[in-house]
Design an enzyme around this catalytic site. Structure first.
Site, PDB file in Angstrom:
ATOM      1  N   CYS B  34       0.836  -1.167   0.143  1.00 19.47           N
ATOM      2  CA  CYS B  34       0.186   0.014  -0.011  1.00 19.47           C
ATOM      3  C   CYS B  34       0.978   1.233   0.036  1.00 19.47           C
ATOM      4  O   CYS B  34       1.496   1.626   0.855  1.00 19.47           O
ATOM      5  CB  CYS B  34      -1.011  -0.066   1.282  1.00 19.47           C
ATOM      6  SG  CYS B  34      -1.510   1.433   1.792  1.00 19.47           S
ATOM      7  N   CYS B  37       0.323   3.834   2.765  1.00 21.54           N
ATOM      8  CA  CYS B  37       0.751   3.335   3.922  1.00 21.54           C
ATOM      9  C   CYS B  37       2.224   3.651   4.030  1.00 21.54           C
ATOM     10  O   CYS B  37       2.654   4.142   5.394  1.00 21.54           O
ATOM     11  CB  CYS B  37       0.500   2.090   4.279  1.00 21.54           C
ATOM     12  SG  CYS B  37      -1.173   1.564   3.890  1.00 21.54           S
TER      13      CYS B  37
END
Lengths: 318, 109
Positions: B34, B37
């Site tokens: 991600c 993230c």
């Protein structure tokens, strides 16, 4: 109160900002790039970038951004991890009040604030954000293994992300308000050939419905206003973007109706010493490659502006 | 840059380390695939150092630990949940800036 002063401040660390930073750093302009997260840009959420020249095998959005950041840092670009609370761009000295209380000043600025996914602004969208409503297929796709989900939109992003979601979901319904896709032909061909993807045309999403565990269905309105309920556990919205212009002095920066900034060919805005590059600009096509190009042009223009207006400070690199 | 102030918590440790924690605890649910993230990773590291002794900052890799995100109905990452006395008191999804996260921790102190 002393403020740190730079020749140039770049706001935003996406492809436009990092390319501007690369060019400015190589031109030995004392430059600071301000960005609120470490690596940035809408590119981050792209699982695979297949149209950035030089990357023949494709590259993940994150990896591309990391490489751009390293590239600019190699030439000494300074970066600050902070949010900006206030912009003062009208005088010859540009002033930035950061969320952490610091103040930064500069002789010129390149605004690369970028854009973010547009919201549909329908009932349930906000309530279920992160619990079934998503704007990032790469981030959230794996939570929908073997489930039935929906994608809203018909442009490149919508179709590319729908294709990516086929890796996880059992069935993906693409809901589009028109009768044909805007996405590029190669993506359309792939999507039409994909068994897991179904299309619902001429239809709008009226509401996101659900319960304690998250999204359960969408309320759709089709041709003639015929309503139907589509059971899904997740919905991914890709209906365009809106500019990150909230803190900018829009009353003195020329902009289009949607709030994207107008510039000339040299990326100069209506304010002297203020340049803009990338998705924040008003333009027809938004690609990584033309964001990078904007950044390069803006840095060259800013260099020219600094030479003309601040000739004595032009070799004050740190 | 990773640092040892951030506590990496697994499904089996969550009860002991987060729920039973005496200090308020900010938990970052993330995964290596991600991008957003990873983009806030350095912010999380900085917060862990700044709040050392006052609040705990923890990370849960949702790939390796699917039970905990499931329990909290997480279907998007990054999701950051603030725990106080074992209860989830605040939650935010997406790559937000440091100031927002500081405000979330300060509220729980």
């Amino acid at each position: 109160m002393s403020a740190s002063h730079y020749q140039l401040v770049i706001v935003g660390g996406g492809p436009a900002g990092l390319t501007a930073g690369l060019y400015a750093a190589r031109a030995r302009i004392n430059t600071l790039l301000i960005e609120k997260t470490a690596v940035s840009g809408q590119v981050l959420v792209t699982e695979r970038v297949d149209n950035y020249p030089g990357f023949a095998d494709g590259v993940s959005g994150y990896e591309l951004m990391e490489k751009m950041a390293l590239h600019a840092e190699r030439f000494g670009l300074q970066k600050k991890l902070a949010g900006i609370a206030e912009f003062a761009l009208e005088g010859p000295e540009k002033r930035f009040s950061l969320e952490n209380g610091e103040t930064i000043t500069a002789d010129a600025v390149i605004l690369c604030n970028g854009a973010r996914p547009r919201k549909l602004n329908i009932p349930g969208e906000r309530e279920f954000a992160g619990r079934g409503v998503s704007y990032c297929a790469t981030c959230d796709g794996p939570f929908y293994r073997n489930q039935e989900i929906a994608v809203v939109g018909g442009g490149n992003t919508a179709i590319q992300e729908a294709l990516h979601l086929t890796k996880f979901a059992q069935k993906i319904t693409v809901i589009h308000r028109r009768s044909e896709l805007r996405a590029t032909k190669i993506l359309q061909e792939r999507a039409f050939a994909e068994e897991k993807i179904e299309f619902v045309w001429n239809t709008q999403v009226k509401a996101v419905q659900g319960g304690k565990s998250g999204v359960e269905s969408l309320l759709l309105s089709g041709e003639g206003g015929a309503e139907q309920v589509l059971p899904v556990t997740g919905v991914f919205m890709f209906i365009g973007i809106q500019p990150n212009n909230e803190l900018l002095p829009l009353e003195v920066l020329e902009h289009d109706q949607a709030g994207f900034l107008h510039t000339d060919e040299a990326m100069a805005t209506a304010l002297p010493g203020v340049f803009a590059a990338g998705d924040i600009r008003s333009k027809k096509f938004r690609q990584i490659v033309n964001a990078a190009s904007d950044g390069a042009v803006a840095a060259l223009s800013a260099g020219h502006y600094l030479e003309q207006h601040f000739p004595n400070t032009s070799d004050k690199s740190s | 840059m990773a640092n040892d102030k951030v506590v990496h918590v697994s499904d089996s440790e969550f009860e002991n380390k987060v729920i039973a924690s005496k200090l308020p605890c900010l938990v970052d649910f993330w995964a290596p695939w991600c991008g957003p993230c990873k983009s806030i990773g350095p912010v999380i590291d900085e917060l862990a150092v700044e709040y050392d002794g006052k609040a705990m900052v923890a990370k849960v890799n949702v790939d390796d630990n699917p039970a905990t995100p499931g329990k909290f109905g997480i279907r998007a990452i990054p999701t950051l949940i603030m725990f106080k006395n074992g209860e989830a008191v605040d939650q935010i999804t997406g790559a937000v800036g440091k100031a927002q996260l500081q405000a979330m921790i300060d509220k729980a102190l």
